[in-house]
Design a protein around this motif. Structure first.
Motif, PDB file in Angstrom:
ATOM      1  N   GLY A  92       0.816  -1.196   0.000  1.00 52.46           N
ATOM      2  CA  GLY A  92       0.000   0.000   0.000  1.00 52.46           C
ATOM      3  C   GLY A  92       0.852   1.249   0.000  1.00 52.46           C
ATOM      4  O   GLY A  92       1.843   1.335   0.732  1.00 52.46           O
ATOM      5  N   THR A  93       0.470   2.181  -0.839  1.00 47.14           N
ATOM      6  CA  THR A  93       1.108   3.487  -0.830  1.00 47.14           C
ATOM      7  C   THR A  93       0.017   4.525  -0.632  1.00 47.14           C
ATOM      8  O   THR A  93      -1.157   4.190  -0.500  1.00 47.14           O
ATOM      9  N   SER A  94       0.356   5.758  -0.590  1.00 46.45           N
ATOM     10  CA  SER A  94      -0.651   6.788  -0.360  1.00 46.45           C
ATOM     11  C   SER A  94      -1.570   6.892  -1.558  1.00 46.45           C
ATOM     12  O   SER A  94      -1.220   6.503  -2.666  1.00 46.45           O
ATOM     13  N   GLY A  95      -2.748   7.364  -1.334  1.00 40.93           N
ATOM     14  CA  GLY A  95      -3.679   7.529  -2.444  1.00 40.93           C
ATOM     15  C   GLY A  95      -4.706   6.422  -2.488  1.00 40.93           C
ATOM     16  O   GLY A  95      -4.690   5.482  -1.700  1.00 40.93           O
ATOM     17  N   TYR A  96      -5.612   6.482  -3.427  1.00 39.14           N
ATOM     18  CA  TYR A  96      -6.733   5.569  -3.458  1.00 39.14           C
ATOM     19  C   TYR A  96      -6.460   4.284  -4.206  1.00 39.14           C
ATOM     20  O   TYR A  96      -6.942   3.236  -3.821  1.00 39.14           O
ATOM     21  N   SER A  97      -5.746   4.348  -5.289  1.00 39.68           N
ATOM     22  CA  SER A  97      -5.672   3.162  -6.142  1.00 39.68           C
ATOM     23  C   SER A  97      -4.327   2.478  -6.054  1.00 39.68           C
ATOM     24  O   SER A  97      -3.826   1.960  -7.034  1.00 39.68           O
ATOM     25  N   THR A  98      -3.739   2.476  -4.900  1.00 40.48           N
ATOM     26  CA  THR A  98      -2.373   1.981  -4.810  1.00 40.48           C
ATOM     27  C   THR A  98      -2.225   0.897  -3.762  1.00 40.48           C
ATOM     28  O   THR A  98      -1.411   0.998  -2.859  1.00 40.48           O
ATOM     29  N   LEU A  99      -3.057  -0.134  -3.851  1.00 40.95           N
ATOM     30  CA  LEU A  99      -2.809  -1.370  -3.113  1.00 40.95           C
ATOM     31  C   LEU A  99      -2.583  -2.406  -4.190  1.00 40.95           C
ATOM     32  O   LEU A  99      -3.498  -2.730  -4.934  1.00 40.95           O
ATOM     33  N   THR A 100      -1.376  -2.911  -4.301  1.00 39.66           N
ATOM     34  CA  THR A 100      -0.983  -3.784  -5.398  1.00 39.66           C
ATOM     35  C   THR A 100      -0.668  -5.160  -4.869  1.00 39.66           C
ATOM     36  O   THR A 100       0.151  -5.308  -3.962  1.00 39.66           O
ATOM     37  N   PHE A 101      -1.303  -6.168  -5.476  1.00 44.61           N
ATOM     38  CA  PHE A 101      -1.152  -7.543  -5.029  1.00 44.61           C
ATOM     39  C   PHE A 101      -0.075  -8.262  -5.827  1.00 44.61           C
ATOM     40  O   PHE A 101       0.088  -8.042  -7.026  1.00 44.61           O
ATOM     41  N   GLY A 102       0.623  -9.167  -5.136  1.00 45.87           N
ATOM     42  CA  GLY A 102       1.529 -10.079  -5.803  1.00 45.87           C
ATOM     43  C   GLY A 102       0.770 -11.261  -6.364  1.00 45.87           C
ATOM     44  O   GLY A 102      -0.457 -11.326  -6.280  1.00 45.87           O
TER      45      GLY A 102
ATOM     46  N   GLY B  40      -1.968 -17.019 -12.420  1.00 42.88           N
ATOM     47  CA  GLY B  40      -0.623 -16.504 -12.580  1.00 42.88           C
ATOM     48  C   GLY B  40      -0.514 -14.991 -12.645  1.00 42.88           C
ATOM     49  O   GLY B  40       0.576 -14.458 -12.863  1.00 42.88           O
ATOM     50  N   MET B  41      -1.647 -14.284 -12.451  1.00 43.58           N
ATOM     51  CA  MET B  41      -1.615 -12.815 -12.590  1.00 43.58           C
ATOM     52  C   MET B  41      -1.919 -12.085 -11.298  1.00 43.58           C
ATOM     53  O   MET B  41      -1.837 -10.878 -11.239  1.00 43.58           O
ATOM     54  N   GLY B  42      -2.274 -12.800 -10.255  1.00 45.36           N
ATOM     55  CA  GLY B  42      -2.659 -12.094  -9.045  1.00 45.36           C
ATOM     56  C   GLY B  42      -3.972 -11.360  -9.237  1.00 45.36           C
ATOM     57  O   GLY B  42      -4.766 -11.695 -10.111  1.00 45.36           O
ATOM     58  N   LEU B  43      -4.216 -10.344  -8.443  1.00 45.52           N
ATOM     59  CA  LEU B  43      -5.427  -9.535  -8.549  1.00 45.52           C
ATOM     60  C   LEU B  43      -5.096  -8.215  -9.227  1.00 45.52           C
ATOM     61  O   LEU B  43      -4.104  -7.575  -8.887  1.00 45.52           O
ATOM     62  N   ARG B  44      -5.967  -7.816 -10.141  1.00 48.17           N
ATOM     63  CA  ARG B  44      -5.787  -6.536 -10.817  1.00 48.17           C
ATOM     64  C   ARG B  44      -7.045  -5.693 -10.649  1.00 48.17           C
ATOM     65  O   ARG B  44      -8.150  -6.172 -10.835  1.00 48.17           O
ATOM     66  N   LEU B  45      -6.845  -4.433 -10.324  1.00 49.16           N
ATOM     67  CA  LEU B  45      -7.953  -3.529 -10.040  1.00 49.16           C
ATOM     68  C   LEU B  45      -8.597  -3.054 -11.331  1.00 49.16           C
ATOM     69  O   LEU B  45      -7.920  -2.549 -12.234  1.00 49.16           O
ATOM     70  N   ILE B  46      -9.919  -3.193 -11.415  1.00 48.73           N
ATOM     71  CA  ILE B  46     -10.656  -2.784 -12.612  1.00 48.73           C
ATOM     72  C   ILE B  46     -11.162  -1.351 -12.448  1.00 48.73           C
ATOM     73  O   ILE B  46     -10.824  -0.452 -13.225  1.00 48.73           O
TER      74      ILE B  46
END
Lengths: 111, 114
Positions: A92-102, B40-46
């Motif tokens: 997670g980073t600041s802002g709304y759309s910045t939770l990135t999953f592996g 293989g792609m994880g989750l991606r925000l739509i």
């Protein structure tokens, strides 16, 4: 774009053993989260560690964060068959759309 | 306590058909999100929403539209389905911006486009 990368992709252990999963990321974060996903189910939040924390515990879970190495580890102690699942880190980073999953680590715990 | 509920759970579409996925949350959360999960792609925000009446694009918004007419509901629409949209779709909600706090997920909607 994927920020966090889990390692290993798959892990197979016996009940009672410890399981360690690692997550590496590329840019600065304000928190890192771990989620569990059982087969065919939604993700469940496990633990959140903030960038100013180095270690956090929750039951049999222990999470560490090393911001200098841009890495985190999730340790599950005394694993049970019920721990069989995929585990994802999310940065997670600041802002709304910045939770990135592996892409996740698949853990198989055999009885 | 239902949490986040998604309907339908499974759907098969033909190419070009349209459909809407419904997400409902009973936790009074401001923020809601739609993700897709592919092998293989994880989750991606739509798309995501930071409150009633608001929507914004995420990482992979093309081919999808969303609406948030009521605070508790977040709809994901496919106007003309394509095989590339075959995926498992997850809705999530939170009481903080997603970069700051935990997300609560639904059980997923598995969509197959033939």
């Amino acid at each position: 774009s994927q920020q966090g990368e889990e390692d290993p992709q798959a892990l197979s252990i016996q009940e009672g053993e410890n399981a360690t999963m690692n997550c590496s990321y590329k840019t600065s974060i304000n928190n890192l989260q771990w989620y569990r996903q059982n087969s065919g189910r939604g993700l469940v939040h496990l633990i959140l560690i903030r960038s100013n924390e180095r270690e956090k515990h929750s039951g049999r879970l222990r999470v560490t964060l090393d911001t200098s190495k841009k890495s985190s580890s999730l340790l599950i102690t005394a694993s049970r068959a019920a721990d069989t699942a995929s585990y994802f880190c999310a940065t997670g980073t600041s802002g709304y759309s910045t939770l990135t999953f592996g892409k996740g680590t698949m853990l198989l715990v055999s009885p | 306590n239902a949490g986040v509920t998604q309907t339908p759970k499974f759907r098969v579409l033909k190419t070009g058909q349209s459909m809407t996925l419904l997400c409902a949350q009973d936790m009074n959360h401001e923020y809601m999100y739609w993700y897709r999960q592919d092998p293989g792609m994880g989750l991606r925000l739509i798309h995501y929403s930071v409150g009633e009446g608001t929507t914004a694009k995420g990482e992979v918004p093309d081919g999808y539209n969303v609406s948030r007419l009521k605070k508790q509901n977040f709809l994901l629409g496919l106007e003309s389905a394509a095989p590339s949209q075959t995926s498992v779709y997850f809705c999530a909600s939170s009481n903080l911006p997603q970069g700051s706090g935990e997300l609560f997920f639904g059980e997923g909607s598995r969509l197959t486009v033939l």
